[in-house]
Scaffold this motif. Structure first.
Motif, PDB file in Angstrom:
ATOM      1  N   GLY A   1       0.826  -1.199   0.000  1.00  0.00           N
ATOM      2  CA  GLY A   1       0.000   0.000   0.000  1.00  0.00           C
ATOM      3  C   GLY A   1       0.864   1.254   0.000  1.00  0.00           C
ATOM      4  O   GLY A   1       2.109   1.186  -0.022  1.00  0.00           O
ATOM      5  N   ALA A   2       0.214   2.383   0.070  1.00  0.00           N
ATOM      6  CA  ALA A   2       0.940   3.649   0.050  1.00  0.00           C
ATOM      7  C   ALA A   2       1.849   3.790   1.272  1.00  0.00           C
ATOM      8  O   ALA A   2       2.846   4.529   1.230  1.00  0.00           O
ATOM      9  CB  ALA A   2      -0.071   4.799   0.002  1.00  0.00           C
ATOM     10  N   ASP A   3       1.490   3.089   2.354  1.00  0.00           N
ATOM     11  CA  ASP A   3       2.330   3.127   3.554  1.00  0.00           C
ATOM     12  C   ASP A   3       3.454   2.100   3.520  1.00  0.00           C
ATOM     13  O   ASP A   3       4.216   1.968   4.476  1.00  0.00           O
ATOM     14  CB  ASP A   3       1.472   2.890   4.808  1.00  0.00           C
ATOM     15  N   GLY A   4       3.556   1.366   2.408  1.00  0.00           N
ATOM     16  CA  GLY A   4       4.615   0.370   2.259  1.00  0.00           C
ATOM     17  C   GLY A   4       4.304  -0.963   2.894  1.00  0.00           C
ATOM     18  O   GLY A   4       5.129  -1.884   2.836  1.00  0.00           O
ATOM     19  N   MET A   5       3.121  -1.113   3.467  1.00  0.00           N
ATOM     20  CA  MET A   5       2.777  -2.367   4.138  1.00  0.00           C
ATOM     21  C   MET A   5       2.032  -3.303   3.183  1.00  0.00           C
ATOM     22  O   MET A   5       1.332  -2.861   2.266  1.00  0.00           O
ATOM     23  CB  MET A   5       1.914  -2.079   5.375  1.00  0.00           C
ATOM     24  N   PRO A   6       2.165  -4.635   3.400  1.00  0.00           N
ATOM     25  CA  PRO A   6       1.541  -5.608   2.492  1.00  0.00           C
ATOM     26  C   PRO A   6       0.022  -5.513   2.477  1.00  0.00           C
ATOM     27  O   PRO A   6      -0.612  -5.354   3.516  1.00  0.00           O
ATOM     28  CB  PRO A   6       2.002  -6.957   3.058  1.00  0.00           C
ATOM     29  N   MET A   7      -0.541  -5.619   1.277  1.00  0.00           N
ATOM     30  CA  MET A   7      -1.995  -5.683   1.101  1.00  0.00           C
ATOM     31  C   MET A   7      -2.429  -7.074   0.641  1.00  0.00           C
ATOM     32  O   MET A   7      -3.555  -7.492   0.889  1.00  0.00           O
ATOM     33  CB  MET A   7      -2.423  -4.656   0.051  1.00  0.00           C
ATOM     34  N   GLY A   8      -1.552  -7.776  -0.045  1.00  0.00           N
ATOM     35  CA  GLY A   8      -1.890  -9.094  -0.546  1.00  0.00           C
ATOM     36  C   GLY A   8      -0.661  -9.769  -1.128  1.00  0.00           C
ATOM     37  O   GLY A   8       0.313  -9.095  -1.502  1.00  0.00           O
ATOM     38  N   LEU A   9      -0.701 -11.096  -1.176  1.00  0.00           N
ATOM     39  CA  LEU A   9       0.437 -11.876  -1.659  1.00  0.00           C
ATOM     40  C   LEU A   9      -0.067 -12.939  -2.622  1.00  0.00           C
ATOM     41  O   LEU A   9      -0.987 -13.703  -2.292  1.00  0.00           O
ATOM     42  CB  LEU A   9       1.156 -12.551  -0.487  1.00  0.00           C
TER      43      LEU A   9
END
Length: 719
Positions: free
Chosen positions: A446-454
Motif C-alpha cells: 500500500g501507500a504506507d509500504g505495508m503488504p496488502m496481498g500476496l
C-alpha cells in the motif's frame, strides 16, 4: 493391542510390568487411552517404547528424560527401545509408524510423560497402603517410595504387584516445569557412546548367517529399460552367484559386497532410453519459469490454504502503490545420506522379515506385503538406526526392489537372506529428489509500504504424486506442499492466493528435510527484504511492523537479532542478513554476518541461529539439531543441485555433489528459547532460513536480490 483402564498395569511375560498410556494420541487430543508403552523390570530398569526411528536426531534421549522425570527414577535406569511394528504402536495422529515433520517429541513427549506420571501415582498409592499412611506423605524419588516419619522405604519393584491391582488415575498429574530436575537438562545423549565407538549396528551393518549380498545399478535414465547384458564377465568373478534383471535395474548377487560390486563393474549392460531421455536441466528450467509466469495452474481454495482470498488478492495487486514482483527458481536436491539405501530381506513360508534403516515402518510393511501377497502382519520389520534420513527413507522403492530380488532368488531355489545395497552412485542418481521449483511471488504494498496481498504462482513436479508415503486423508487436486512456509506464518498479510502448475519431467521427487519450507522461506524472506528496501526501512524494523500482535514470533525475532547485535556498527564492507520461518509448532531463524572481498565472492564471518520449539527437553540436543540443520541448509544454499543432461543425472558422488565441510563453517552461536507450551519440532527447523539470511545480507551490500539457488547459479561463491 488395546488395554482397558483396569489393565493399566499388566504383568509382562515374566520380565516385569507393562504399564502406561497406550496409542499415542493425535496432536491436540486430550485423552490418550491406555496401553503398554513403559516396562519396569524387577531389577529397576525402566524401558520406554517408541515409534520414532533413530535417524540421528536424539529424540530417544529426550523421551528417556521425560520418563525419568515423571516416574521419579534415575535417568541412567531408563532405556528406550523401538516398539514392535504393530497397529497398537502406530501414531494415532497420522495413523502410521513413521517419523517425519519433526514429530518425535511433538507426538511422543506428552503421552510418555502422562504414562510415567500415572505409574508414579499408582506406585505411590500402593506404597501408602503398604505403609498405612496417607498417599500425600509418600515421597517418590530415584525409584524408591519413602515415608520419612516412619523411616520406611520400598523400591518400585516391591510395589509393582500391588500397583497392578489399582485403578489408574483419570488425569495423571505432570511435574510442573519449575520442578524439573531431569527433563530440560543438557544430559548426555544415550546413543552417542555407541556411535562414537562404532558399536551401533546401522541397517547397512546387519549381518546374518549365510547371508548373500546384492549390489544394484539402475537404468541411466528414469524409465529406461534393460535391453541386453552379457552375464559372463560377472559370473567369472570369484564369489559371484547370480546376475538378476529387475524392473529398471540390474543386480549382481555374491558372497559379499566386494565380489558383487566387482561383478557389477565387469558388466556392460545396454539400456533403452525410456520416455524421459530427452529431458535436460536447461529445458526444464525454461518450462518451470514459463509456467510460473503464466500462473494458470490450480488455485488453492481457502479450505486448503489458510488465509486464501483470491478476490481480495487480485484487488490488492490492482490497487497497490508498489508490487514486489520476483521470479524465483530452485533446483532438484539430493538427500545425500551418509548411509546409502539398503534392505536385508529373508523370505520364509508365508512370511518375510526385513532389516533396514527407514523412516516409515508401517507403509514399508504394507507395501512389501502387497508385493509378496502377504498380510502386513506377516512381514516383520526391524527398523535399525539410520545414517541419515532427511526424508529419503520415507520412500520404500528400495525395499520393493529387495522384494523383487528375493522373489527372483527364491524362484531359483535360493532362500538365504540377502542384503541389497545401492552403491553411492546408484543412490545419488535414484531420484526422489526435492522438487525443482519456479515461483513468481508478487507482494502488493500500500501507500504506507505495508503488504496488502500476496500471490505465489508455483510450478514444479508434485512430490505427492511420486511419493510412496500413504496419507490418511484425501489428497488435494494440487500439491499442498507449495504452501509450506507461506501459510500459517505470523506476518500480517491480509490476503493470499497460491496457484500450482504441474511440470513433471518424469524424475521421481519426494519429501526433503523441511519440504516446501526449504524453498518458500527463501521466496518469502527475500521478498520481505525487498519490500523493506522499497520503503527505506531496516528489514528487522519492517518485520516488527508485520508482527504486531504476534507476541511469540516478535519475541523470538527480537531475542535472536539482539543476540546477533543487529544495528551495531559493522566493519566496512560487512552486512547482516536475517530470515525466519515457522513450522511444526516451532519458530526458527538465522542472522549471518558476511562481507564481499572480491566481486562474486563472499566471506561468511558468523552465524547466529535461534529456535523456539516450545518445550525444550534437552537444550544441548536441540542445539545439535539446529546446528546440523544449518549446515545441511548451507550445503544446499551454496552448491546443492541435481542437474540432468540427456535424461541422466550428472552428479554421482560427493565430488560432484559437495557438502559443506566443518572447516568451512564459520563460528556459530545457537539461541534456544523455550516457551513451555506444546512441544514443537527441531529436526527440520534449522534448514530453511540460512539461505535467505545469506541472500538478504548480499542484497544489503549489493542492492541486487538473489532469486536463484544454489548461490553458484546466482554468481556467488563462498570463500
Amino acid at each position: 493391542m488395546e488395554l482397558s483402564r483396569r489393565g493399566f498395569l499388566l504383568l509382562s511375560a515374566g520380565t516385569g510390568f507393562t504399564l502406561g498410556f497406550g496409542a499415542l494420541p493425535a496432536q491436540g487430543m486430550p485423552s490418550p487411552g491406555f496401553g503398554p508403552w513403559i516396562r519396569i523390570a524387577p531389577d529397576g530398569v525402566v524401558t520406554a517404547l517408541s515409534n520414532i526411528s533413530d535417524i540421528g536426531q536424539g529424540t530417544h534421549t529426550g523421551l528417556a528424560q521425560a520418563v525419568a522425570e515423571e516416574l521419579a527414577v534415575p535417568f541412567a535406569s531408563v532405556r528406550v527401545e523401538m516398539a514392535p511394528v504393530e497397529k497398537a504402536f502406530f501414531n494415532q495422529g497420522n495413523k502410521k509408524y513413521a517419523v517425519y515433520s519433526s514429530i518425535g517429541l511433538r507426538t511422543n513427549l506428552r503421552p510418555l510423560r502422562m504414562a510415567a506420571a500415572g505409574a508414579r501415582q499408582m506406585l505411590a498409592e500402593a506404597a501408602a497402603i503398604r505403609f498405612g499412611v496417607p498417599v500425600d506423605q509418600v515421597v517418590m524419588h530415584e525409584g524408591t517410595a519413602s515415608h520419612a516419619p516412619t523411616r520406611r522405604s520400598l523400591p518400585y519393584s516391591a510395589l509393582l504387584a500391588d500397583a497392578v491391582k489399582l485403578t489408574p488415575p483419570t488425569e495423571p498429574k505432570l511435574t510442573p516445569r519449575t520442578e524439573w530436575k531431569v527433563l530440560g537438562q543438557s544430559l548426555p545423549r544415550l546413543d552417542i557412546p555407541a556411535k562414537v565407538d562404532g558399536s551401533t549396528v546401522y541397517g547397512l551393518d546387519v549381518n546374518l548367517p549365510g547371508m548373500l549380498t546384492a549390489v544394484v545399478t539402475h537404468a541411466p535414465t528414469f524409465g529406461g529399460v534393460l535391453l541386453s547384458v552379457d552375464e559372463a564377465p560377472a559370473l567369472v568373478v570369484r564369489g559371484v552367484r547370480k546376475v538378476l534383471r529387475l524392473p529398471g535395474a540390474l543386480a549382481v548377487v555374491g558372497d559379499g559386497y566386494w565380489p558383487a560390486a566387482k561383478g557389477l563393474a565387469a558388466l556392460s549392460p545396454e539400456w533403452g532410453p525410456g520416455p524421459n531421455a530427452a529431458i535436460d536441466s536447461e529445458t526444464l528450467s525454461r518450462q518451470l519459469r514459463d509456467a510460473a509466469m503464466a500462473g494458470q495452474g490450480y488455485s488453492f481454495p481457502v479450505t486448503e490454504m489458510q488465509g486464501t482470498n483470491i478476490t481480495a488478492t487480485a484487488q490488492a495487486l490492482a490497487g497497490a502503490a508498489h508490487v514486489v514482483d520476483t521470479l524465483y527458481e530452485v533446483p532438484f536436491l539430493a538427500h545425500a545420506t551418509m548411509e546409502p539405501m539398503h534392505c536385508t530381506i529373508q523370505l520364509r513360508p508365508a512370511a518375510a522379515e526385513i532389516w533396514l534403516s527407514t523412516q516409515t515402518q508401517s507403509d514399508t510393511q504394507a507395501a512389501l506385503a502387497r508385493l509378496l501377497g502377504l498380510e502386513p502382519e506377516q512381514v516383520i520389520v526391524n527398523g535399525m538406526p539410520a545414517g541419515g534420513g532427511f526424508g529419503r527413507r520415507l520412500e520404500h522403492d528400495f525395499v520393493l526392489q529387495a522384494g523383487h530380488l528375493a522373489k527372483a532368488l527364491a524362484a531359483d531355489g535360493i532362500t538365504a537372506p540377502v542384503k541389497m545395497i545401492w552403491p553411492r552412485e546408484t543412490d545419488m542418481r535414484s531420484g526422489y529428489f526435492r522438487p525443482a521449483v519456479a515461483a513468481r511471488v508478487r507482494l502488493a504494498l500500500g501507500a504506507d509500504g505495508m503488504p496488502m496481498g500476496l500471490r505465489c504462482d508455483n510450478a514444479n513436479p508434485s512430490l505427492l504424486q511420486h511419493t510412496g508415503l500413504i496419507f490418511a486423508v484425501g489428497r488435494s487436486a494440487g500439491d499442498w506442499t507449495v504452501g509450506m512456509g507461506v501459510v500459517r506464518q505470523s506476518y500480517v498479510i491480509p490476503a493470499l492466493h497460491l496457484t500450482w502448475t504441474r511440470v513433471d519431467p518424469g524424475v521421481p521427487v519426494g519429501f526433503w528435510r523441511s519440504v516446501g519450507s526449504s524453498q518458500n522461506c527463501m521466496f518469502m524472506e527475500t521478498t520481505i527484504d525487498q519490500a523493506a528496501r522499497h520503503l527505506g526501512a531496516d528489514p528487522v524494523a519492517y518485520r516488527r511492523r508485520l508482527l504486531v500482535g504476534k507476541d511469540r514470533a516478535l519475541t523470538f525475532m527480537n531475542r535472536l537479532t539482539e543476540a546477533a547485535g543487529w544495528g551495531r556498527p559493522l566493519p566496512a564492507g560487512h552486512a547482516l542478513g536475517f530470515a525466519m520461518g515457522e513450522a511444526n509448532n516451532s519458530i526458527s531463524g538465522h542472522v549471518v554476518e558476511l562481507s564481499i572481498p572480491e566481486p562474486g565472492k563472499f566471506r561468511l564471518h558468523r552465524i547466529w541461529v535461534g529456535i523456539d520449539p516450545g518445550v525444550v527437553a534437552n537444550p544441548q540436543a536441540v542445539e545439535a539439531q539446529v546446528m546440523g540443520g544449518t549446515i545441511f541448509g548451507l550445503s544446499a544454499a551454496l552448491t546443492g543441485e541435481i542437474t540432468l543432461k540427456d535424461g541422466m543425472v550428472e552428479q554421482s558422488n560427493f565430488d560432484t555433489y559437495p557438502l559443506v565441510a566443518l572447516a568451512q563453517v564459520p563460528p556459530m552461536e545457537v539461541l534456544v528459547i523455550g516457551n513451555n507450551t506444546a512441544a514443537g519440532g527441531v529436526g527440520e527447523e534449522g534448514v530453511p532460513s540460512i539461505a535467505p539470511a545469506i541472500a538478504n545480507a548480499l542484497f544489503a551490500l549489493t542492492g541486487t536480490p538473489i532469486t536463484r539457488l544454489p548461490l553458484t547459479r546466482a554468481g556467488w561463491a563462498m570463500v
